[in-house]
Design a protein around this motif. Structure first.
Motif, PDB file in Angstrom:
ATOM      1  N   TRP A 132     -24.876 -12.997  29.658  1.00 43.10           N
ATOM      2  CA  TRP A 132     -25.359 -14.317  29.578  1.00 43.10           C
ATOM      3  C   TRP A 132     -26.708 -14.214  28.854  1.00 43.10           C
ATOM      4  CZ3 TRP A 132     -21.854 -18.135  30.368  1.00 43.10           C
ATOM      5  CH2 TRP A 132     -20.831 -17.735  31.250  1.00 43.10           C
ATOM      6  N   SER A 133     -27.512 -13.212  28.601  1.00 44.33           N
ATOM      7  CA  SER A 133     -28.666 -13.085  28.016  1.00 44.33           C
ATOM      8  C   SER A 133     -29.014 -13.958  26.910  1.00 44.33           C
ATOM      9  CB  SER A 133     -29.406 -11.888  28.036  1.00 44.33           C
ATOM     10  OG  SER A 133     -28.674 -10.973  27.106  1.00 44.33           O
ATOM     11  N   PRO A 134     -27.912 -14.198  25.996  1.00 43.50           N
ATOM     12  CA  PRO A 134     -28.438 -14.852  24.963  1.00 43.50           C
ATOM     13  C   PRO A 134     -28.425 -16.325  25.003  1.00 43.50           C
ATOM     14  CG  PRO A 134     -26.510 -13.212  24.246  1.00 43.50           C
ATOM     15  CD  PRO A 134     -26.741 -13.057  25.757  1.00 43.50           C
ATOM     16  N   PHE A 135     -27.973 -16.869  26.278  1.00 41.28           N
ATOM     17  CA  PHE A 135     -28.259 -18.301  26.484  1.00 41.28           C
ATOM     18  C   PHE A 135     -29.553 -18.525  27.211  1.00 41.28           C
ATOM     19  CE2 PHE A 135     -23.633 -17.248  26.761  1.00 41.28           C
ATOM     20  CZ  PHE A 135     -23.401 -18.379  25.729  1.00 41.28           C
ATOM     21  N   ASN A 136     -30.264 -17.478  27.371  1.00 40.16           N
ATOM     22  CA  ASN A 136     -31.585 -17.809  28.018  1.00 40.16           C
ATOM     23  C   ASN A 136     -32.583 -18.569  27.138  1.00 40.16           C
ATOM     24  OD1 ASN A 136     -31.194 -16.796  30.456  1.00 40.16           O
ATOM     25  ND2 ASN A 136     -31.771 -14.854  29.879  1.00 40.16           N
ATOM     26  N   CYS A 137     -32.510 -18.577  25.789  1.00 44.89           N
ATOM     27  CA  CYS A 137     -33.299 -19.190  24.808  1.00 44.89           C
ATOM     28  C   CYS A 137     -33.061 -20.560  24.589  1.00 44.89           C
ATOM     29  CB  CYS A 137     -32.939 -18.532  23.387  1.00 44.89           C
ATOM     30  SG  CYS A 137     -31.507 -18.793  22.685  1.00 44.89           S
ATOM     31  N   LEU A 138     -32.086 -21.065  25.231  1.00 39.40           N
ATOM     32  CA  LEU A 138     -31.537 -22.520  25.191  1.00 39.40           C
ATOM     33  C   LEU A 138     -32.723 -23.350  26.170  1.00 39.40           C
ATOM     34  CD1 LEU A 138     -27.801 -22.760  25.510  1.00 39.40           C
ATOM     35  CD2 LEU A 138     -29.209 -23.173  23.634  1.00 39.40           C
ATOM     36  N   LYS A 139     -33.316 -24.423  25.732  1.00 42.17           N
ATOM     37  CA  LYS A 139     -33.977 -25.279  26.354  1.00 42.17           C
ATOM     38  C   LYS A 139     -33.331 -26.676  26.586  1.00 42.17           C
ATOM     39  CE  LYS A 139     -38.432 -25.245  26.447  1.00 42.17           C
ATOM     40  NZ  LYS A 139     -39.689 -25.463  26.343  1.00 42.17           N
ATOM     41  N   GLU A 140     -32.543 -27.190  25.542  1.00 41.86           N
ATOM     42  CA  GLU A 140     -32.028 -28.380  25.535  1.00 41.86           C
ATOM     43  C   GLU A 140     -30.511 -28.479  24.892  1.00 41.86           C
ATOM     44  OE1 GLU A 140     -32.883 -32.867  24.292  1.00 41.86           O
ATOM     45  OE2 GLU A 140     -33.762 -31.205  23.256  1.00 41.86           O
ATOM     46  N   ILE A 141     -29.597 -28.939  25.385  1.00 36.75           N
ATOM     47  CA  ILE A 141     -28.248 -29.161  25.056  1.00 36.75           C
ATOM     48  C   ILE A 141     -28.033 -30.819  24.691  1.00 36.75           C
ATOM     49  CG2 ILE A 141     -25.648 -29.151  25.247  1.00 36.75           C
ATOM     50  CD1 ILE A 141     -26.082 -26.533  26.723  1.00 36.75           C
ATOM     51  N   THR A 142     -28.091 -31.219  23.714  1.00 34.91           N
ATOM     52  CA  THR A 142     -27.827 -32.717  23.534  1.00 34.91           C
ATOM     53  C   THR A 142     -26.765 -33.520  23.860  1.00 34.91           C
ATOM     54  OG1 THR A 142     -27.466 -32.526  21.031  1.00 34.91           O
ATOM     55  CG2 THR A 142     -29.937 -32.731  21.723  1.00 34.91           C
ATOM     56  N   ASP A 143     -25.706 -32.529  23.723  1.00 34.97           N
ATOM     57  CA  ASP A 143     -24.123 -33.056  23.941  1.00 34.97           C
ATOM     58  C   ASP A 143     -23.855 -32.439  25.489  1.00 34.97           C
ATOM     59  OD1 ASP A 143     -21.792 -34.173  23.665  1.00 34.97           O
ATOM     60  OD2 ASP A 143     -21.352 -32.894  21.725  1.00 34.97           O
ATOM     61  N   ASN A 144     -22.464 -32.343  25.478  1.00 31.81           N
ATOM     62  CA  ASN A 144     -22.041 -31.720  26.841  1.00 31.81           C
ATOM     63  C   ASN A 144     -21.932 -30.365  26.854  1.00 31.81           C
ATOM     64  OD1 ASN A 144     -21.073 -34.644  27.437  1.00 31.81           O
ATOM     65  ND2 ASN A 144     -19.363 -34.141  25.941  1.00 31.81           N
ATOM     66  N   PHE A 145     -21.907 -29.931  28.221  1.00 33.08           N
ATOM     67  CA  PHE A 145     -21.717 -28.455  28.435  1.00 33.08           C
ATOM     68  C   PHE A 145     -20.636 -28.287  29.317  1.00 33.08           C
ATOM     69  CE2 PHE A 145     -22.834 -25.106  31.476  1.00 33.08           C
ATOM     70  CZ  PHE A 145     -23.121 -24.294  30.617  1.00 33.08           C
ATOM     71  N   SER A 146     -19.723 -27.162  29.139  1.00 33.06           N
ATOM     72  CA  SER A 146     -18.683 -27.087  29.833  1.00 33.06           C
ATOM     73  C   SER A 146     -18.203 -25.479  29.855  1.00 33.06           C
ATOM     74  CB  SER A 146     -17.481 -27.807  29.439  1.00 33.06           C
ATOM     75  OG  SER A 146     -16.299 -27.416  29.772  1.00 33.06           O
ATOM     76  N   ILE A 147     -17.894 -24.975  31.017  1.00 31.98           N
ATOM     77  CA  ILE A 147     -17.291 -23.779  31.253  1.00 31.98           C
ATOM     78  C   ILE A 147     -16.099 -23.689  31.888  1.00 31.98           C
ATOM     79  CG2 ILE A 147     -17.586 -21.351  32.262  1.00 31.98           C
ATOM     80  CD1 ILE A 147     -20.859 -21.677  31.792  1.00 31.98           C
ATOM     81  N   SER A 148     -15.035 -23.777  31.215  1.00 30.25           N
ATOM     82  CA  SER A 148     -13.621 -24.166  32.039  1.00 30.25           C
ATOM     83  C   SER A 148     -12.428 -23.068  31.444  1.00 30.25           C
ATOM     84  CB  SER A 148     -13.233 -25.465  31.157  1.00 30.25           C
ATOM     85  OG  SER A 148     -14.224 -26.480  31.647  1.00 30.25           O
ATOM     86  N   ASN A 149     -11.593 -23.073  32.195  1.00 27.20           N
ATOM     87  CA  ASN A 149     -10.235 -22.311  32.182  1.00 27.20           C
ATOM     88  C   ASN A 149     -10.496 -21.103  31.892  1.00 27.20           C
ATOM     89  OD1 ASN A 149      -8.582 -24.895  32.546  1.00 27.20           O
ATOM     90  ND2 ASN A 149      -9.716 -25.839  30.730  1.00 27.20           N
ATOM     91  N   THR A 150     -11.367 -20.395  32.431  1.00 27.33           N
ATOM     92  CA  THR A 150     -11.340 -18.704  32.376  1.00 27.33           C
ATOM     93  C   THR A 150     -10.608 -18.207  33.376  1.00 27.33           C
ATOM     94  OG1 THR A 150     -13.480 -18.499  33.657  1.00 27.33           O
ATOM     95  CG2 THR A 150     -13.678 -19.093  31.357  1.00 27.33           C
ATOM     96  N   LEU A 151     -10.078 -16.996  33.162  1.00 28.40           N
ATOM     97  CA  LEU A 151      -9.255 -16.237  34.028  1.00 28.40           C
ATOM     98  C   LEU A 151     -10.021 -15.065  34.699  1.00 28.40           C
ATOM     99  CD1 LEU A 151      -5.718 -16.161  32.644  1.00 28.40           C
ATOM    100  CD2 LEU A 151      -6.723 -17.686  34.300  1.00 28.40           C
ATOM    101  N   THR A 152     -10.888 -14.335  33.763  1.00 23.53           N
ATOM    102  CA  THR A 152     -11.567 -13.203  34.384  1.00 23.53           C
ATOM    103  C   THR A 152     -13.043 -13.422  34.578  1.00 23.53           C
ATOM    104  OG1 THR A 152     -12.176 -12.570  32.110  1.00 23.53           O
ATOM    105  CG2 THR A 152     -10.172 -11.840  33.016  1.00 23.53           C
ATOM    106  N   LEU A 153     -13.737 -14.530  34.346  1.00 23.37           N
ATOM    107  CA  LEU A 153     -15.390 -14.651  34.712  1.00 23.37           C
ATOM    108  C   LEU A 153     -15.597 -14.566  36.126  1.00 23.37           C
ATOM    109  CD1 LEU A 153     -17.879 -15.657  33.297  1.00 23.37           C
ATOM    110  CD2 LEU A 153     -17.003 -18.075  33.604  1.00 23.37           C
TER     111      LEU A 153
END
Length: 102
Positions: free
Chosen positions: A11-32
């Motif tokens: 998940w470390s590449p996502f640490n640079c995000l400060k803002e998401i102007t649209d929607n955010f979704s983590i969905s329908n995973t089997l192994t996460l």
């Protein structure tokens, strides 16, 4: 919509995000099993959904998030045991749903 699907182990590449102007979704995973990181994310302009992740056990690392422009939903993550890191979240523009996480 910004969606994360499939298998993510680093998940470390996502640490640079400060803002998401649209929607955010983590969905329908089997192994996460864990969602962490996002330590610098402060705002999401649309909705925030974490849902239908069959083996997700832990959500953490959203400690700087202060606002979500629309709905906030953590729904039907059947193995979910721990949610932490939303202590600075003060503004949600829609509904809050945390349910069916058994």
């Amino acid at each position: 919509m910004k969606a994360i699907l499939g298998t993510v182990t680093d998940w470390s590449p996502f640490n640079c995000l400060k803002e998401i102007t649209d929607n955010f979704s983590i969905s329908n995973t089997l192994t996460l099993t864990t969602i962490s990181g996002f330590g610098n994310l402060e705002t999401i302009g649309g909705y925030f959904f974490i849902r239908f992740n069959a083996n997700l056990k832990s959500i953490s690392g959203f400690g700087r998030m202060t606002s979500i422009g629309n709905n906030f939903s953590i729904f039907q993550n059947n193995a979910l045991e721990t949610i932490s890191g939303f202590g600075n979240l003060t503004s949600i523009g829609g509904y809050i749903l945390i349910a069916v996480n058994i």
